[in-house]
Design a protein around this motif. Structure first.
Motif, PDB file in Angstrom:
ATOM      1  N   VAL A  97       3.720  -8.744   8.032  1.00 19.67           N
ATOM      2  CA  VAL A  97       2.898  -8.378   9.617  1.00 19.67           C
ATOM      3  C   VAL A  97       3.921  -7.301  10.209  1.00 19.67           C
ATOM      4  O   VAL A  97       3.577  -6.379  10.530  1.00 19.67           O
ATOM      5  N   GLU A  98       5.026  -7.703  10.116  1.00 19.95           N
ATOM      6  CA  GLU A  98       5.961  -6.715  10.809  1.00 19.95           C
ATOM      7  C   GLU A  98       6.381  -5.339  10.021  1.00 19.95           C
ATOM      8  O   GLU A  98       6.368  -4.304  10.590  1.00 19.95           O
ATOM      9  N   THR A  99       6.148  -5.454   8.664  1.00 25.36           N
ATOM     10  CA  THR A  99       6.692  -4.233   7.822  1.00 25.36           C
ATOM     11  C   THR A  99       5.347  -3.390   7.497  1.00 25.36           C
ATOM     12  O   THR A  99       5.402  -2.115   7.466  1.00 25.36           O
ATOM     13  N   HIS A 100       4.014  -4.211   7.752  1.00 27.30           N
ATOM     14  CA  HIS A 100       2.911  -3.327   7.347  1.00 27.30           C
ATOM     15  C   HIS A 100       2.017  -3.746   8.414  1.00 27.30           C
ATOM     16  O   HIS A 100       0.874  -4.404   8.170  1.00 27.30           O
ATOM     17  N   PRO A 101       2.322  -3.321   9.722  1.00 29.81           N
ATOM     18  CA  PRO A 101       1.238  -4.003  10.804  1.00 29.81           C
ATOM     19  C   PRO A 101      -0.068  -3.277  10.750  1.00 29.81           C
ATOM     20  O   PRO A 101      -0.970  -3.845  11.419  1.00 29.81           O
ATOM     21  N   THR A 102      -0.224  -2.317  10.258  1.00 30.26           N
ATOM     22  CA  THR A 102      -1.578  -1.525  10.251  1.00 30.26           C
ATOM     23  C   THR A 102      -2.760  -1.834   8.919  1.00 30.26           C
ATOM     24  O   THR A 102      -3.531  -1.352   8.856  1.00 30.26           O
ATOM     25  N   SER A 103      -2.013  -2.823   8.069  1.00 28.31           N
ATOM     26  CA  SER A 103      -2.730  -2.924   7.153  1.00 28.31           C
ATOM     27  C   SER A 103      -3.710  -4.241   7.221  1.00 28.31           C
ATOM     28  O   SER A 103      -3.516  -5.101   7.951  1.00 28.31           O
ATOM     29  N   MET A 104      -4.648  -4.041   6.450  1.00 32.22           N
ATOM     30  CA  MET A 104      -5.888  -5.160   6.228  1.00 32.22           C
ATOM     31  C   MET A 104      -5.352  -6.060   5.375  1.00 32.22           C
ATOM     32  O   MET A 104      -6.177  -7.145   5.178  1.00 32.22           O
ATOM     33  N   GLY A 105      -4.210  -5.948   4.481  1.00 35.76           N
ATOM     34  CA  GLY A 105      -3.956  -7.095   3.426  1.00 35.76           C
ATOM     35  C   GLY A 105      -4.676  -6.840   2.276  1.00 35.76           C
ATOM     36  O   GLY A 105      -5.123  -5.704   1.883  1.00 35.76           O
ATOM     37  N   ARG A 106      -4.945  -7.908   1.627  1.00 34.49           N
ATOM     38  CA  ARG A 106      -5.496  -8.082   0.258  1.00 34.49           C
ATOM     39  C   ARG A 106      -6.695  -8.936   0.418  1.00 34.49           C
ATOM     40  O   ARG A 106      -7.245  -9.791   1.352  1.00 34.49           O
ATOM     41  N   ALA A 107      -7.498  -9.089  -0.741  1.00 35.30           N
ATOM     42  CA  ALA A 107      -8.574 -10.032  -0.760  1.00 35.30           C
ATOM     43  C   ALA A 107      -8.182 -11.691  -0.400  1.00 35.30           C
ATOM     44  O   ALA A 107      -7.299 -11.939  -0.930  1.00 35.30           O
ATOM     45  N   ILE A 108      -9.203 -12.226   0.009  1.00 36.46           N
ATOM     46  CA  ILE A 108      -8.832 -13.775   0.495  1.00 36.46           C
ATOM     47  C   ILE A 108      -9.420 -14.503  -0.839  1.00 36.46           C
ATOM     48  O   ILE A 108     -10.282 -13.949  -1.908  1.00 36.46           O
ATOM     49  N   PRO A 109      -8.748 -15.431  -1.116  1.00 34.53           N
ATOM     50  CA  PRO A 109      -9.166 -16.281  -2.265  1.00 34.53           C
ATOM     51  C   PRO A 109     -10.532 -16.383  -2.208  1.00 34.53           C
ATOM     52  O   PRO A 109     -11.555 -16.534  -1.314  1.00 34.53           O
ATOM     53  N   LEU A 110     -11.377 -16.263  -3.576  1.00 31.90           N
ATOM     54  CA  LEU A 110     -12.609 -16.519  -3.807  1.00 31.90           C
ATOM     55  C   LEU A 110     -13.627 -15.228  -3.410  1.00 31.90           C
ATOM     56  O   LEU A 110     -14.667 -15.027  -3.514  1.00 31.90           O
ATOM     57  N   ALA A 111     -12.814 -14.020  -3.081  1.00 35.72           N
ATOM     58  CA  ALA A 111     -13.480 -12.744  -2.847  1.00 35.72           C
ATOM     59  C   ALA A 111     -12.904 -11.710  -3.529  1.00 35.72           C
ATOM     60  O   ALA A 111     -11.642 -11.866  -3.852  1.00 35.72           O
TER      61      ALA A 111
END
Length: 504
Positions: free
Chosen positions: A312-326
């Motif tokens: 979160v601190e190093t990539h605050p504008t990212s949506m991240g990656r797929a949740i499990p089962l997606a």
């Protein structure tokens, strides 16, 4: 990876330890054993009110009825239609008619605002205060069901970019696996306590209940008047999990938090808009040891991505990656998978994909289409309309939307719905609703309007008229009056020119 096997939704009531707290109400606490008995009793009464597959609606604040209905209706083989308690009679009338609901359970005061024409023939309104008395009188009780997990369990109404709210059809499997996925990546356990502040008419709000009960934890439903009520409730109940949207987080970071509320908090989760770097910093200053989970989702596929707290601190504008089962794919305009750094459409594949829009084949075909050939899941995918990029490390970043949706205070708002309400007052001849970037709200709603030729005192009258027709979260924050609206070469109102003019 969590167990991908879906079960009937009502079996979530069976997961917690019998004497462990499951639902913390204002006047009492239901253990899981009591939760099971109350769900069984409510399901037995509901089964006597309507045939399998019928829709039953609720329009009430958070309480025992609204918290139990997702499980009880599912056990009875019915389809729950939760209506946002903030909506006004026009929106409620549309949802009742569109869904074909045969029963509307609501607070007496809300039901009193409906006119006779708002309630379709065949729909029975009932005061929520009477429901449990009737269940006791009936005495029927249903055991856990063996319904097909692909059966329809709920219809959640969400605003579209055009027209009135549309109903997203969710199966038992959609909602069960959504609970499984979220409980898994949040690391929830049986000693967790979730403060449910989000509306139960939202998928995110429903999952507050379902993921917590899947883990065997306790839910504390709260309809708050002031942000400080949230902080006080966290301290009073030893809350470990708090979900909110960015505008509420902004308000919460302006408070002095009780030390006991900070000490018990294990995780904060966000959706309904991106967290800014400043907001993350403010949250971290209050909750230095709490894990922060930014998330992205859409009702049509529940939740799609999350950002690991460590990033979160190093990539605050990212949506991240797929949740499990997606499975989340980025598809370029030519149909190929986008390369790292290349913009494309976010496509969600897998078992969390909803069954489409209720009685709306055209809009279903537009959004629910075959998954790309490279998909591991295949089948039907949700083509979100959201433009994203993926970096070399696989992290996703939001770019923008193809449609004109306004996202304000965590709510997805149809511009046409605001425009139609303005035109319906008779004070406006033409109207365009636009979202303008706002630090607190995400988007502020701006309405550009040309007054009707016979309108008098329209500047003062329009806001008052809209207060009667639209819920608070749909009210324009700014109204711009114009003698004429610009037209494009096709003779239509030039929304792009207006957006540029007002800074949207």
């Amino acid at each position: 990876m969590p167990d991908p096997t879906p079960f009937p939704l009502d079996q979530l009531a069976e997961r917690g330890s019998a004497q462990a707290p499951a639902l913390v109400l204002r006047d009492r606490v239901l253990s899981f054993d009591e939760l099971r008995k109350r769900v069984a009793l409510l399901a037995g009464w509901l089964a006597g009110q309507a045939p399998k597959g019928a829709r039953v609606a609720s329009w009430a604040a958070k309480g025992e009825l609204t918290c139990l209905l997702p499980l009880a209706a599912a056990r009875a083989g019915l389809v729950h239609v939760p209506i946002n308690p903030l909506l006004k009679r026009a929106q409620v009338a549309h949802i009742l008619t569109d869904s074909g609901a045969v029963l509307l359970m609501g607070t007496k005061a809300r039901l009193a605002t409906l006119e006779a024409a708002d309630v379709p023939a065949g729909c029975k309104p009932i005061d929520e205060a009477e429901v449990f008395a009737l269940t006791e009188d009936t005495g029927a009780s249903l055991a856990p069901s063996d319904h097909d997990p692909e059966d329809l369990a709920a219809i959640l109404y969400t605003s579209g970019s055009t027209g009135k709210p549309k109903g997203v059809m969710l199966s038992h499997a959609n909602m069960w696996l959504g609970a499984v996925s979220v409980a898994h990546y949040l690391g929830m356990t049986s000693d967790d306590v979730t403060l449910a502040v989000l509306p139960l008419s939202f998928d995110y709000g429903q999952n507050q209940l379902l993921s917590t009960w899947y883990a065997g934890g306790a839910v504390v439903p709260l309809d708050y008047l002031f942000p400080r009520d949230v902080a006080k409730a966290c301290a009073r109940h030893g809350v470990t999990t708090l979900a909110a949207v960015p505008p509420l987080w902004v308000q919460l970071t302006e408070l002095d938090w009780p030390a006991e509320a900070v000490a018990s908090m294990r995780r904060l989760t966000n959706s309904g808009g991106a967290l800014t770097a400043d907001l993350v910093r403010d949250l971290r200053s209050i909750f230095p040891e709490t894990r922060i989970f930014p998330m992205y989702g859409l009702t049509e596929a529940f939740r799609s991505t999350y950002l690991e707290p460590e990033l979160v601190e190093t990539h605050p504008t990212s949506m991240g990656r797929a949740i499990p089962l997606a499975e989340i794919l980025v598809v370029a305009d030519d149909g190929s998978l986008a390369e790292p750094g290349e913009e494309g459409e976010l496509v969600h594949c897998g078992p969390l994909v909803a069954q489409g829009y209720w009685q709306d084949a055209e809009r279903t075909r537009e959004r629910f289409k075959p998954a790309p050939d490279v998909s591991e899941y295949g089948g039907t995918a949700v083509w979100s309309g959201d433009r994203v990029t993926r970096d070399a490390d696989g992290l996703l970043y939001f770019v923008g939307r193809r449609d004109a949706m306004i996202k304000s205070a965590g709510n997805r708002i149809s511009p046409q719905e605001v425009e139609s309400a303005a035109l319906g007052t008779g004070l406006v001849a033409e109207a365009v609703a636009l979202g303008v970037s706002d630090e607190r709200l995400g988007h502020a709603i701006h309405l550009v309007a040309r007054p009707a030729s016979d309108a008098t005192d329209h500047e003062a009258a329009l806001p008052k008229a809209l207060q009667k027709e639209l819920p608070n979260f749909m009210q324009p924050h700014v109204i711009h009056w114009r003698d004429a609206l610009p037209l494009n070469p096709n003779g239509k109102i030039d929304r792009t020119a207006l957006a540029a003019e007002i800074g949207a």
